[in-house]
Each structure stands twice: as structure tokens, then as C-alpha cells.
Write a protein that holds these residues in place. Structure first.
Motif, mmCIF file in Angstrom:
data_model
loop_
_atom_site.group_PDB
_atom_site.id
_atom_site.type_symbol
_atom_site.label_atom_id
_atom_site.label_comp_id
_atom_site.label_asym_id
_atom_site.label_seq_id
_atom_site.Cartn_x
_atom_site.Cartn_y
_atom_site.Cartn_z
ATOM 1 N N HIS A 103 -12.720 -4.277 53.307
ATOM 2 C CA HIS A 103 -11.475 -3.633 53.262
ATOM 3 C C HIS A 103 -10.509 -3.951 52.234
ATOM 4 C CE1 HIS A 103 -7.830 -1.419 54.861
ATOM 5 N NE2 HIS A 103 -6.995 -2.569 54.625
ATOM 6 N N LEU A 104 -10.722 -5.247 51.756
ATOM 7 C CA LEU A 104 -9.936 -5.552 50.600
ATOM 8 C C LEU A 104 -10.655 -5.657 49.240
ATOM 9 C CD1 LEU A 104 -7.846 -8.537 52.466
ATOM 10 C CD2 LEU A 104 -6.970 -6.377 51.852
ATOM 11 N N GLN A 105 -11.701 -5.155 49.391
ATOM 12 C CA GLN A 105 -12.685 -5.531 48.108
ATOM 13 C C GLN A 105 -12.862 -6.691 47.612
ATOM 14 O OE1 GLN A 105 -10.937 -2.043 45.790
ATOM 15 N NE2 GLN A 105 -12.125 -0.659 46.943
ATOM 16 N N ALA A 156 -13.826 -16.586 50.495
ATOM 17 C CA ALA A 156 -13.521 -15.246 50.811
ATOM 18 C C ALA A 156 -12.181 -15.338 51.517
ATOM 19 C CB ALA A 156 -14.662 -14.744 51.558
ATOM 20 N N CYS A 157 -12.146 -16.175 52.371
ATOM 21 C CA CYS A 157 -10.904 -16.622 53.186
ATOM 22 C C CYS A 157 -9.758 -16.965 52.006
ATOM 23 C CB CYS A 157 -11.077 -17.987 54.005
ATOM 24 S SG CYS A 157 -9.422 -18.464 54.837
ATOM 25 N N ALA A 158 -10.049 -17.675 51.160
ATOM 26 C CA ALA A 158 -8.855 -17.912 50.101
ATOM 27 C C ALA A 158 -8.313 -16.724 49.663
ATOM 28 C CB ALA A 158 -9.206 -18.993 49.105
ATOM 29 N N LYS A 159 -9.255 -15.937 49.227
ATOM 30 C CA LYS A 159 -9.011 -14.860 48.307
ATOM 31 C C LYS A 159 -8.371 -13.670 49.267
ATOM 32 C CE LYS A 159 -12.764 -15.015 45.105
ATOM 33 N NZ LYS A 159 -14.078 -14.526 44.611
ATOM 34 N N ILE A 160 -8.797 -13.691 50.630
ATOM 35 C CA ILE A 160 -7.942 -12.667 51.664
ATOM 36 C C ILE A 160 -6.469 -13.256 51.636
ATOM 37 C CG2 ILE A 160 -7.760 -12.195 54.199
ATOM 38 C CD1 ILE A 160 -10.740 -12.296 54.441
ATOM 39 N N LEU A 161 -6.243 -14.483 51.810
ATOM 40 C CA LEU A 161 -4.840 -15.159 52.071
ATOM 41 C C LEU A 161 -4.260 -14.740 50.743
ATOM 42 C CD1 LEU A 161 -2.934 -16.574 53.762
ATOM 43 C CD2 LEU A 161 -3.488 -18.514 52.840
ATOM 44 N N LEU A 162 -4.762 -14.930 49.508
ATOM 45 C CA LEU A 162 -3.955 -14.655 48.428
ATOM 46 C C LEU A 162 -3.678 -13.148 48.229
ATOM 47 C CD1 LEU A 162 -5.872 -16.988 45.927
ATOM 48 C CD2 LEU A 162 -3.604 -17.104 46.538
ATOM 49 N N ARG A 163 -4.606 -12.257 48.541
ATOM 50 C CA ARG A 163 -4.223 -10.786 48.563
ATOM 51 C C ARG A 163 -3.069 -10.528 49.578
ATOM 52 N NH1 ARG A 163 -8.054 -6.763 47.380
ATOM 53 N NH2 ARG A 163 -8.815 -8.244 46.023
ATOM 54 N N GLN A 164 -3.092 -11.308 50.670
ATOM 55 C CA GLN A 164 -2.221 -11.093 51.632
ATOM 56 C C GLN A 164 -0.729 -11.436 50.988
ATOM 57 O OE1 GLN A 164 -3.796 -12.822 55.262
ATOM 58 N NE2 GLN A 164 -4.760 -11.222 55.763
ATOM 59 N N HIS A 188 -11.463 -7.499 62.442
ATOM 60 C CA HIS A 188 -11.038 -8.387 61.497
ATOM 61 C C HIS A 188 -11.768 -9.450 61.227
ATOM 62 C CE1 HIS A 188 -7.606 -5.983 62.948
ATOM 63 N NE2 HIS A 188 -7.279 -6.039 61.921
ATOM 64 N N ARG A 189 -13.100 -9.370 61.135
ATOM 65 C CA ARG A 189 -14.056 -10.156 60.866
ATOM 66 C C ARG A 189 -13.982 -10.492 59.539
ATOM 67 N NH1 ARG A 189 -17.879 -6.617 64.151
ATOM 68 N NH2 ARG A 189 -17.659 -7.292 66.382
ATOM 69 N N LEU A 190 -14.534 -11.596 59.049
ATOM 70 C CA LEU A 190 -14.476 -11.889 57.750
ATOM 71 C C LEU A 190 -14.946 -10.768 56.670
ATOM 72 C CD1 LEU A 190 -13.631 -14.171 55.621
ATOM 73 C CD2 LEU A 190 -16.051 -14.884 56.022
ATOM 74 N N ASN A 191 -16.309 -10.254 57.077
ATOM 75 C CA ASN A 191 -16.946 -9.434 56.175
ATOM 76 C C ASN A 191 -16.223 -7.940 56.366
ATOM 77 O OD1 ASN A 191 -17.979 -8.991 59.031
ATOM 78 N ND2 ASN A 191 -19.682 -8.159 58.554
ATOM 79 N N THR A 192 -15.764 -7.740 57.427
ATOM 80 C CA THR A 192 -14.784 -6.345 57.228
ATOM 81 C C THR A 192 -13.547 -6.537 56.539
ATOM 82 O OG1 THR A 192 -15.574 -6.311 59.714
ATOM 83 C CG2 THR A 192 -13.558 -4.829 58.992
ATOM 84 N N MET A 193 -12.998 -7.683 56.713
ATOM 85 C CA MET A 193 -11.732 -7.716 55.799
ATOM 86 C C MET A 193 -12.156 -7.923 54.304
ATOM 87 S SD MET A 193 -9.360 -7.500 57.955
ATOM 88 C CE MET A 193 -8.333 -7.361 56.824
ATOM 89 N N CYS A 194 -13.324 -8.505 54.003
ATOM 90 C CA CYS A 194 -13.762 -8.437 52.517
ATOM 91 C C CYS A 194 -13.890 -6.895 52.058
ATOM 92 C CB CYS A 194 -14.775 -9.286 52.402
ATOM 93 S SG CYS A 194 -14.499 -11.021 52.353
#
Length: 177
Positions: free
Chosen positions: A136-138, A153-161, A128-134
Motif C-alpha cells: 500500500h505504501l510502496q 519495513a516496519c521502520a519505513k512504515i512508521l516514518l511514512r506515517q 494491515h499485515r506487514l506485506n499489505t502495508m508495504c
């Protein structure tokens, strides 16, 4: 959602060795602002950290020290603020370490870790590293370990979640700092 995504880079393993900081401000599910600064740490750089983030001592020679940075960002940290980071334990430790080192009062704020949310919501990922999650979530992550790029990237991950799963599972993982 309204939150601040935060990322620190450090000169070495000491929690007060911040050498860069970025904040990305999100209001009503939109990125509405960004803050980035280099920071002049009062400690030596380790070669390993330089290899990771490519920030050298000469890059921060004329940068502000943490107390000057804190004057600018302190309003973002209050009991109603949600501060999000990918591996929040690290970033919260760096913030606390800098505040302690300079004898500055620690604020109380809400914290959420997108590593924790990613582990809960995407258990199928190999890590669940940052680059892995990016990946995975494109989500674009062009310059990993640049504090501003990582905060975005962190902000976009949380918004996608939040979009995919709603905010209820996220709220359960919020802690108070």
C-alpha cells in the motif's frame, strides 16, 4: 523521530523460542544502524515456523543463546526508548518470554505497534499485515519473515506515517512495557 524497530522470528509457539532478532535504529527520521543475529533457542523447531522464516535448527547450532544477545542489545531498552514493531504484542511477548526464561530483569520501555497505527491511519486497507502495508505504501519488502527485512519495513512504515500524518496520532498509541 527517534526509535528502534524490532522483529523476532521464533522456532515455535513458545514465547522464549526466539531464533532470530533484528533491530533497526532510527535517529532524526533516518535509519542510522542495524543489528541482526540468529539465536540458538533452547527448544525444538516446529516445521510450520521453518516454512515461514526458513531458519533451520542447523542454522542456529552455533548461534549465541539469548543472554549473550541481551548483553549486546540491552542498552537500547530503557524508559526513554521507543521500540516499534509490526504486531508489537508478539515481539514484546517474545522479548518478555526470553527474559523470563533466562531470569533476566525486564526493562521498561515505550512501545508502538505499526499494525495499530496502520489500522487507525489506513482503515481502507483490506488488512494491515506487514506485506499489505508495504504494498500500500510502496515500501520494498523483498524477503518477508527475515527479521532484518521486516524491521526495516516496519521502520519505513512508521516514518511514512509520521511524514503523512504527523506524530500526534502516533503518540496517542504509545504504551509502556
Amino acid at each position: 523521530m527517534n526509535f528502534i524497530a524490532m522483529d523476532f522470528e521464533t522456532a515455535n509457539a513458545k514465547p522464549y523460542s526466539a531464533c532470530s532478532l533484528a533491530l533497526v535504529m532510527v535517529r532524526n527520521d533516518q535509519i542510522v544502524g542495524e543489528y541482526y543475529t540468529l539465536i540458538q533457542p533452547e527448544t525444538d523447531f516446529f516445521w510450520r515456523n521453518i516454512q515461514i522464516h526458513h531458519i533451520h535448527p542447523q542454522d542456529v547450532a552455533h548461534a549465541p543463546k539469548f543472554p549473550e544477545v541481551w548483553e549486546q542489545i540491552q542498552p537500547y531498552f530503557n524508559p526513554k526508548s521507543l521500540v516499534v514493531a509490526h504486531n508489537a504484542a508478539f515481539d514484546n511477548k517474545v522479548l518478555a518470554g526470553c527474559l523470563d526464561y533466562y531470569h533476566l530483569a525486564k526493562p521498561q520501555y515505550l512501545s508502538l505497534c505499526t499494525v495499530r497505527t496502520s489500522r487507525k491511519l489506513y482503515p481502507e486497507c483490506p488488512n494491515h499485515r506487514l506485506n499489505t502495508m508495504c504494498d500500500h505504501l510502496q515500501i520494498d519488502l523483498e524477503n518477508h519473515h527475515d527479521a532484518l527485512e521486516d524491521s526495516r519495513a516496519c521502520a519505513k512504515i512508521l516514518l511514512r506515517q509520521a511524514y503523512s500524518f504527523g506524530t500526534d496520532p502516533l503518540k496517542k498509541l504509545v504504551t509502556i512495557q
